[in-house]
Design a protein around this motif. Structure first.
Motif, PDB file in Angstrom:
ATOM      1  N   GLY A  31      -4.896  -1.817  -3.049  1.00  0.00           N
ATOM      2  CA  GLY A  31      -4.255  -1.972  -1.747  1.00  0.00           C
ATOM      3  C   GLY A  31      -4.825  -3.109  -0.917  1.00  0.00           C
ATOM      4  O   GLY A  31      -4.542  -3.219   0.276  1.00  0.00           O
ATOM      5  N   GLN A  32      -5.601  -3.982  -1.556  1.00  0.00           N
ATOM      6  CA  GLN A  32      -6.107  -5.164  -0.837  1.00  0.00           C
ATOM      7  C   GLN A  32      -6.208  -6.337  -1.805  1.00  0.00           C
ATOM      8  O   GLN A  32      -6.296  -6.154  -3.012  1.00  0.00           O
ATOM      9  N   TRP A  33      -6.195  -7.543  -1.249  1.00  0.00           N
ATOM     10  CA  TRP A  33      -6.227  -8.742  -2.079  1.00  0.00           C
ATOM     11  C   TRP A  33      -7.640  -8.994  -2.608  1.00  0.00           C
ATOM     12  O   TRP A  33      -8.614  -8.881  -1.880  1.00  0.00           O
ATOM     13  N   VAL A  34      -7.720  -9.366  -3.891  1.00  0.00           N
ATOM     14  CA  VAL A  34      -8.975  -9.787  -4.518  1.00  0.00           C
ATOM     15  C   VAL A  34      -8.681 -11.072  -5.281  1.00  0.00           C
ATOM     16  O   VAL A  34      -7.631 -11.202  -5.910  1.00  0.00           O
ATOM     17  N   GLU A  35      -9.619 -12.014  -5.246  1.00  0.00           N
ATOM     18  CA  GLU A  35      -9.378 -13.331  -5.850  1.00  0.00           C
ATOM     19  C   GLU A  35      -9.725 -13.355  -7.340  1.00  0.00           C
ATOM     20  O   GLU A  35     -10.725 -12.786  -7.760  1.00  0.00           O
ATOM     21  N   SER A  36      -8.881 -14.028  -8.104  1.00  0.00           N
ATOM     22  CA  SER A  36      -9.123 -14.268  -9.533  1.00  0.00           C
ATOM     23  C   SER A  36      -8.701 -15.682  -9.878  1.00  0.00           C
ATOM     24  O   SER A  36      -7.941 -16.313  -9.139  1.00  0.00           O
ATOM     25  N   PHE A  37      -9.156 -16.149 -11.019  1.00  0.00           N
ATOM     26  CA  PHE A  37      -8.704 -17.434 -11.569  1.00  0.00           C
ATOM     27  C   PHE A  37      -8.252 -17.183 -13.001  1.00  0.00           C
ATOM     28  O   PHE A  37      -9.017 -16.685 -13.821  1.00  0.00           O
ATOM     29  N   ALA A  38      -6.985 -17.477 -13.281  1.00  0.00           N
ATOM     30  CA  ALA A  38      -6.450 -17.283 -14.630  1.00  0.00           C
ATOM     31  C   ALA A  38      -5.265 -18.219 -14.823  1.00  0.00           C
ATOM     32  O   ALA A  38      -4.589 -18.576 -13.866  1.00  0.00           O
ATOM     33  N   GLN A  49       0.876  -1.177   0.000  1.00  0.00           N
ATOM     34  CA  GLN A  49       0.000   0.000   0.000  1.00  0.00           C
ATOM     35  C   GLN A  49       0.908   1.220   0.000  1.00  0.00           C
ATOM     36  O   GLN A  49       1.320   1.695   1.051  1.00  0.00           O
ATOM     37  N   LEU A  50       1.237   1.702  -1.185  1.00  0.00           N
ATOM     38  CA  LEU A  50       2.189   2.804  -1.300  1.00  0.00           C
ATOM     39  C   LEU A  50       1.416   4.094  -1.565  1.00  0.00           C
ATOM     40  O   LEU A  50       1.049   4.796  -0.634  1.00  0.00           O
ATOM     41  N   GLN A  51       1.108   4.352  -2.810  1.00  0.00           N
ATOM     42  CA  GLN A  51       0.334   5.552  -3.163  1.00  0.00           C
ATOM     43  C   GLN A  51      -0.995   5.050  -3.717  1.00  0.00           C
ATOM     44  O   GLN A  51      -1.020   4.230  -4.624  1.00  0.00           O
ATOM     45  N   GLN A  52      -2.105   5.555  -3.153  1.00  0.00           N
ATOM     46  CA  GLN A  52      -3.391   4.933  -3.466  1.00  0.00           C
ATOM     47  C   GLN A  52      -3.826   5.127  -4.916  1.00  0.00           C
ATOM     48  O   GLN A  52      -4.411   4.245  -5.526  1.00  0.00           O
ATOM     49  N   SER A  53      -3.546   6.296  -5.472  1.00  0.00           N
ATOM     50  CA  SER A  53      -3.993   6.546  -6.849  1.00  0.00           C
ATOM     51  C   SER A  53      -3.021   7.491  -7.545  1.00  0.00           C
ATOM     52  O   SER A  53      -2.088   8.006  -6.937  1.00  0.00           O
ATOM     53  N   SER A  54      -3.288   7.718  -8.827  1.00  0.00           N
ATOM     54  CA  SER A  54      -2.452   8.609  -9.631  1.00  0.00           C
ATOM     55  C   SER A  54      -3.324   9.271 -10.683  1.00  0.00           C
ATOM     56  O   SER A  54      -4.310   8.685 -11.153  1.00  0.00           O
TER      57      SER A  54
END
Length: 479
Positions: free
Chosen positions: A404-411, A348-353
């Motif tokens: 900045g947080q984990w989200v699940e994917s399948f690939a 979690q460094l810089q939230q947006s740009s």
């Protein structure tokens, strides 16, 4: 000694089995402070699980790729086959594959037997896996026989994953079943190990030396079966003599006072302190300490198995007592809190740009690269991003990323099949986007850094652990 039950292993407080909660806390602190990359840890004493923890988002129910810890399971299958008199350890390897042997059979090759495969004493002086992988026709057995047997079998230790593959191939030749199918009723069903998977060679033979995926508790059960000398649920699954032979030194494997030079059994390593282990690359460990009536199961993403073992020897081993200990409520509460909060945190460094709007939904065509990726695009919303890769074969891979947080994917990113991935993104600077892909059924964490220029991006990739390089060539992409 209590015999562990067949489905879930019984639980107990550590103090009841002679280990203090504070000692376990110290061990966990030590592996964290040394950055040893643990994903899970399970400690058994006297047949009871006395402590267990998973570094979130790793979870108890998820299988973990075992790499060479698979070898100890292959050895176990050979133990069953010997017990059932399907084979003997003195059977010559070439006798099973008359159709695949070279025209000229050397004396050393003719002398190589099943025992030599088990003890990593084939007489070959180079690991055979590269040759097996490169065989154009996918016939790994035939490829194995092309590698010269320069030493007298049984006299020279060489860690040789192809030798374990040959054990799997022999078993399949004799039984008509894959290693996994053969072990199912004999080992996995009795121990309550469900959903095990095992990779195969191009001809459908389980790889043997790697490729098994099971859960941490399954690893612990396997170790407990060996600690109980082949008995499970008051029934004998394997002869005590086999367990003893497989887990004692059959061949010397070097000099020194570390855990890689104590000798090698049948696909088990000898350790210091009268212990033995099965282990796999990047920290997949099944450690059995007979003198302490203890089993430790660990999964990890590390390059220092010795580092993990050192912490076991320093913190856990000397503090295992014969008699139960008095409970210390403060230490007990501290350990419970510590185990509950184990985690691998997303950066979690810089939230947006401000560049998010500029690159949102744009497709970048990638220059020729080793991963055969053709295009990439990324689109953002408030809490998530979607990262889309298209490879040169037209296969699309879509990965959701949490801000900045984990989200699940399948690939399908890493072989052999579709991966379960926890992913996140952050900005490391105004013009650099960082994506983190944590493969929660494997030891791997891939980090992608995207440097955003006017109509171009530079993609840098790195990985936490790998058999090959940890960093890869930059890939240039253009809108």
């Amino acid at each position: 000694m209590e015999t562990a039950s067949s489905m879930q292993l019984p639980r107990s407080l550590p103090e009841a089995q002679g280990i203090s909660s504070a000692v376990i806390s110290n061990f966990i602190n030590a592996v964290e402070n040394q950055n040893l990359g643990l994903h899970s840890f399970m400690l058994l004493r006297h047949g009871y699980i006395v402590s267990e923890g998973w570094w979130s988002p790793y979870e108890p129910d998820l299988p973990h790729m075992l790499f060479s810890l698979s070898k100890s399971f292959t050895s176990t299958a050979i133990g069953f086959a010997v017990t059932e008199k399907l084979i003997t350890l003195d059977d010559s390897v070439i006798s099973f594959f008359p159709e695949d042997v070279p025209d000229e059979i050397t004396e050393n090759l003719s002398k190589m037997n099943i025992r030599h495969l088990l003890m990593m004493g084939t007489g070959q002086v180079t690991d055979t896996m590269d040759t097996l992988h490169q065989s154009a026709d996918g016939n790994w057995v035939k490829a194995f026989f092309t590698i010269p047997v320069e030493k007298d079998p049984g006299t020279h230790f060489l860690y040789n994953t192809g030798a374990t593959y040959m054990l799997s191939a022999i078993l399949q030749k004799v039984t008509g079943q894959t290693l996994l199918e053969y072990l199912e009723p004999r080992l996995f069903t009795p121990l309550g190990i469900r959903g095990a998977t095992w990779g195969s060679c191009p001809r459908g033979i389980n790889t043997g030396g790697f490729g098994l995926s099971i859960t941490t508790e399954d690893i612990a059960k396997f170790g407990q079966l060996y600690l109980q000398k082949g008995i499970w649920n008051h029934q004998r699954l394997l002869p005590e003599e086999w367990i003893h032979e497989a887990t004692t030194k059959q061949i010397s494997n070097g000099d020194g006072d570390h855990d890689w030079a104590m000798g090698y059994g049948y696909q088990f390593w000898q350790c210091q302190h009268g212990a033995y282990r099965g282990d796999g690359a990047f920290g997949q460990i099944c450690l059995v300490l007979p003198d302490q009536d203890t089993v430790i199961a660990i999964t990890a993403g590390t390059n220092s198995i010795q580092g993990i073992l050192n912490e076991v020897w320093e913190h856990l081993l000397p503090n295992m007592k014969e008699a139960p200990l008095q409970e210390d409520q403060i230490s007990k509460a501290n350990l419970a809190e510590q185990l509950k909060n184990l985690s691998i945190d997303p950066p979690q460094l810089q939230q947006s740009s401000l560049l998010e709007a500029q690159i949102n939904g744009k497709t970048y065509t990638l220059e020729s690269n080793q991963f055969l990726l053709a295009t990439l695009s990324i689109s953002f919303n408030n809490h998530e991003a979607e990262f889309t890769l298209l490879d040169e074969l037209g296969e699309q891979k879509v990965i959701r990323l949490g801000r900045g947080q984990w989200v699940e994917s399948f690939a399908h990113i890493l072989d052999p099949s579709t991966n379960r991935i926890m992913s996140s993104f952050t900005w490391s600077s105004e013009d650099q986007l960082q994506l983190s892909l944590l493969f929660v059924e494997m030891p791997f964490l891939i980090t992608l850094d995207l440097k955003i220029l006017e109509n171009t991006l530079i993609l840098k990739q790195r990985i936490n652990v790998n058999m090959g390089p940890l960093e890869f060539d930059d890939i240039i992409g253009r809108i």
